[in-house]
Write a protein that holds these residues in place. Sequence first.
Motif, PDB file in Angstrom:
ATOM      1  N   ASP A 545       0.838  -1.209   0.000  1.00 16.62           N
ATOM      2  CA  ASP A 545       0.000   0.000   0.000  1.00 16.62           C
ATOM      3  C   ASP A 545       0.865   1.249   0.000  1.00 16.62           C
ATOM      4  O   ASP A 545       2.074   1.202   0.252  1.00 16.62           O
ATOM      5  CB  ASP A 545      -0.937  -0.015   1.209  1.00 16.62           C
ATOM      6  CG  ASP A 545      -0.161  -0.029   2.530  1.00 16.62           C
ATOM      7  OD1 ASP A 545       1.002  -0.478   2.511  1.00 16.62           O
ATOM      8  OD2 ASP A 545      -0.723   0.386   3.544  1.00 16.62           O
ATOM      9  N   MET A 546       0.229   2.390  -0.266  1.00 13.55           N
ATOM     10  CA  MET A 546       0.905   3.680  -0.223  1.00 13.55           C
ATOM     11  C   MET A 546       0.962   4.181   1.206  1.00 13.55           C
ATOM     12  O   MET A 546       0.276   3.667   2.101  1.00 13.55           O
ATOM     13  CB  MET A 546       0.139   4.694  -1.086  1.00 13.55           C
ATOM     14  CG  MET A 546      -1.265   4.981  -0.585  1.00 13.55           C
ATOM     15  SD  MET A 546      -2.172   6.146  -1.632  1.00 13.55           S
ATOM     16  CE  MET A 546      -1.251   7.635  -1.328  1.00 13.55           C
ATOM     17  N   ASN A 547       1.810   5.195   1.460  1.00 14.46           N
ATOM     18  CA  ASN A 547       1.899   5.798   2.784  1.00 14.46           C
ATOM     19  C   ASN A 547       0.638   6.610   3.072  1.00 14.46           C
ATOM     20  O   ASN A 547      -0.047   7.095   2.159  1.00 14.46           O
ATOM     21  CB  ASN A 547       3.124   6.699   2.889  1.00 14.46           C
ATOM     22  CG  ASN A 547       4.434   5.918   2.766  1.00 14.46           C
ATOM     23  OD1 ASN A 547       4.499   4.747   3.177  1.00 14.46           O
ATOM     24  ND2 ASN A 547       5.455   6.551   2.217  1.00 14.46           N
ATOM     25  N   ASP A 548       0.345   6.775   4.388  1.00 19.98           N
ATOM     26  CA  ASP A 548      -0.721   7.697   4.770  1.00 19.98           C
ATOM     27  C   ASP A 548      -0.377   9.083   4.251  1.00 19.98           C
ATOM     28  O   ASP A 548       0.810   9.453   4.146  1.00 19.98           O
ATOM     29  CB  ASP A 548      -0.888   7.729   6.292  1.00 19.98           C
ATOM     30  CG  ASP A 548      -1.365   6.385   6.838  1.00 19.98           C
ATOM     31  OD1 ASP A 548      -1.863   5.564   6.015  1.00 19.98           O
ATOM     32  OD2 ASP A 548      -1.242   6.157   8.043  1.00 19.98           O
ATOM     33  N   THR A 549      -1.398   9.899   3.935  1.00 18.76           N
ATOM     34  CA  THR A 549      -1.120  11.170   3.275  1.00 18.76           C
ATOM     35  C   THR A 549      -2.097  12.238   3.729  1.00 18.76           C
ATOM     36  O   THR A 549      -3.119  11.954   4.375  1.00 18.76           O
ATOM     37  CB  THR A 549      -1.198  11.004   1.745  1.00 18.76           C
ATOM     38  OG1 THR A 549      -0.727  12.177   1.115  1.00 18.76           O
ATOM     39  CG2 THR A 549      -2.627  10.720   1.299  1.00 18.76           C
ATOM     40  N   ILE A 550      -1.721  13.505   3.429  1.00 16.16           N
ATOM     41  CA  ILE A 550      -2.553  14.675   3.733  1.00 16.16           C
ATOM     42  C   ILE A 550      -2.971  15.298   2.409  1.00 16.16           C
ATOM     43  O   ILE A 550      -2.155  15.450   1.498  1.00 16.16           O
ATOM     44  CB  ILE A 550      -1.786  15.699   4.595  1.00 16.16           C
ATOM     45  CG1 ILE A 550      -1.406  15.083   5.952  1.00 16.16           C
ATOM     46  CG2 ILE A 550      -2.610  16.961   4.797  1.00 16.16           C
ATOM     47  CD1 ILE A 550      -0.547  15.998   6.810  1.00 16.16           C
ATOM     48  N   ILE A 551      -4.252  15.699   2.344  1.00 13.62           N
ATOM     49  CA  ILE A 551      -4.764  16.370   1.138  1.00 13.62           C
ATOM     50  C   ILE A 551      -5.488  17.637   1.551  1.00 13.62           C
ATOM     51  O   ILE A 551      -5.788  17.845   2.748  1.00 13.62           O
ATOM     52  CB  ILE A 551      -5.727  15.472   0.356  1.00 13.62           C
ATOM     53  CG1 ILE A 551      -6.976  15.171   1.173  1.00 13.62           C
ATOM     54  CG2 ILE A 551      -5.040  14.183  -0.087  1.00 13.62           C
ATOM     55  CD1 ILE A 551      -8.079  14.481   0.383  1.00 13.62           C
ATOM     56  N   CYS A 552      -5.735  18.505   0.601  1.00 14.21           N
ATOM     57  CA  CYS A 552      -6.553  19.687   0.846  1.00 14.21           C
ATOM     58  C   CYS A 552      -8.020  19.284   0.826  1.00 14.21           C
ATOM     59  O   CYS A 552      -8.451  18.517  -0.055  1.00 14.21           O
ATOM     60  CB  CYS A 552      -6.303  20.761  -0.203  1.00 14.21           C
ATOM     61  SG  CYS A 552      -4.640  21.449  -0.141  1.00 14.21           S
TER      62      CYS A 552
END
Length: 867
Positions: A545-552
Amino acid sequence: MKRFLVILIFVFFSKTLLAEHITGGQIFYTYLGQSGGNYTYSITLLLYRDSLSAGAQLDAMAGIGIFDKTNNALVWNNTVPLAFVENQHLSTPGKCITNPPSVIYQIGHYNFVVSLPASLNGYTVAYQRCCRINGITNLVGSSNTGATYTADIPGTRSIATAPENNSAQFVGVDTVVVCGGYPFTYSFAAIDPDFSDQLNYFFCEAYVGGSQSASAPNPPSTPPYASVNYAFPFGSGNPLGPGLNIDAATGLITGTAPPFGIYVVTVCVQEIRNGIVIATQRKDLQIKAGDCAIAKAQLNPKYVTCDGLSFAFSHPDNPLITAFYWEFGDPGSGANNISTLQNPSHDFSAPGSYTIKLVTNRNQDCSDSANAKVEVWPGFFPNFNTNGICITNPVQFNDATITNFGVVDSWNWTFGDPTATNTSTIQNPTHLYTSIGPKDIQLIVTNSKGCVDTINKSVTIIDKPVITLAFKDTLICVPDPVQLQASGTGNFSWTPLTNIVNANTATPTVNPTTTTWYHVQLDQQGCINDDSVHVRVVSFVSLQDMNDTIICQTDTFRLRIISDGLRYQWTPAASVSDPALQNPMAISGNSEIYHVVASIGTCTAAKDIQVTAIPYPVAKAGLDSTICYNTPAFLHGSHNGNTFSWTPVNTLTNANTLNPIANPTQPTTQYVLMAFDTRGCPKPGRDTVVITQLPRIRPFAGHDTLVIVGQPVQLNAEGGVTYTWTPATGLNNPNIHNPVGIYGSEIDSIRYIVRIYNEIGCYDSATVKVTVFKTIPYVFVPTAFTPNGDGLNDVIRPIAVGVQKINYFRVFNRWGQLVFSTTTNEQGWDGKIGGTPQASNVYVWMVSAIDYLNKPIFLKGTVTLIR
């Protein structure tokens, strides 16, 4: 009305040296005896001429030649005089024919006696003449085509006594009327004094003869003689078209007459003695199609229907036939066995063979009748099927025709292949095609009852059949099975046969324990094709899986995993674009934990991905505004971020502040305020303010004007929305764009200033001067002018005071020539005509105008041009 045929010996247009007056001919002879080894014959040439022709008379002399068939050498020739002329007349055909032709014929007889030694192969007697007429329907280039008439004298090769022969002589009457579109008969019968000879008749080719340069060759040219050039679809065997035949035993021509035109017809008759053809005689005629109709009942000899019990009969229109009486020979149909319609339809009571009768004009003048056979055998269904479509193997065609009556008795196949073996007449043929692609097959089939029908089908010939695989590579997890999926036409077989079920179908099931290639073969009627499917086998599902992330916040975002799974399921399903995709878009715009399960059959793997949503920074650029032309706009922005910026900056003053001054250069300009912060959303918040700059006001107060005391003048300003005039002296309303002014004698002139405003109150101004004359309305014209280009008094022009409109101002020279004309006040003449300066002289002017009270003004006078 139909075109009809009159069969007659037709005359050509005459030419001085040609034979367009001759319409046909034949040669015959009588055996007189043998003396000293020579055989003596009395020979007659008959030439036919239409007496109504304006062409030349029959030739006084005819050049005739005799050729030995052994080597075609000329053995005798002479010029034979015309012995006598026989006349034939067509008797009145009666009232049962319309437009009967007037026919009178001349038959020229040319007689001579000749003695010839015995010849092994016999002799050819020949006469030639040019030319046939223009426009013969069944010939090409008929006006340049001559004619040759011949007779055969037999030799001793076949029968030793054959030279002791009397030729067959055609004796049929040539004044016969035949109307086109009707059944007719025409006799080419011949008599043969040698009664033991058998006669055989057939159509044969007409010969060419003389030419334009040698119209009557003497002696004739040497045989053999070339055939005329027939026009398609005619030929020597069908000179009158496909609707006519000749009886080989009687020489009787029967059938349906051809359409309007002129036709060359040649009939040959063979003299057969003891089963051997000893000689062939010929008769060559030009037959003309006239324009007539006969009151004759017309039926085909036979009708056949094989698709039901009903049959529609028809009879062609004919002005001489007014009544029809049909008997269908079908008592079982009761009252329906009779019809008085011209084109009836009859439902036969049962299958079978019937004899029908048609009586036209029954119990009237010109009555006629005809009988015909009708074969009614319903239930004839042509069909065929094929086996094999491969280019490398013959295709088997199988007749599948069904008939309820009789038996199928003939087949005519066309295979749609441009080869020498493209057709067949056997019941179940085979054909090897030479190319692939669709082939149009036609089968014409008949039965013993006379039924004929045609069926057409298309067969596509291939080099190999098409295999379509739903997939060519797949992945399974032990111990799961997978169904392979193929499609196509034919028989399937798969290999290897390990770990496979239903290997001889298009969709077998396999469960290999290791990665395996499965091969498929498709056999379509002998054509072979093959393909393969790769089945990869794993024991678990890989998932990264991808890393946890922050979005607008409110943004969509691509979720990404790396996996060899075949199926995926994301939750919550409503927060992604497609929960079954490997890498869907996250669309909720909020903070979520996304859970994904990847599977291969019954094997699965799962992961969670945390997505945190941070709000955008807020930017407010202020309210949209509208400004006057070339004036500044004051912006007022605000934000909740750490930093901000304005764009574009080229028309802003103090762009690094929240309250810059805008000096836009375009009618509409958008300014964007962007706010930035450090809370996690990497994108700026944006807002836009629109500044609309109104166009420049272009004020116009009108042209300075002249007015007289007490007379109204209409002012007219332009360029804005509202208007203010100052001073208001004399004006009826100083706040409109077109006030009316009236002035007393105390005012000499007045200059008005008008402010012109746009929709937001911006304004500009313009002026206009009104000069007040204390006189009546008048048009002033100077008495002299000096057009020398010094800018003073260079033109003569009208100056209108108190005038609403100038109808015309005209200047004439002393000869009355108009040299200038205008309808515009203060527009004048510069002393030139066509660009040429005029000399000093006196000119006359006239003016017509209307004052502001609509009263006419007419003045005239003189003016002096001074150089």
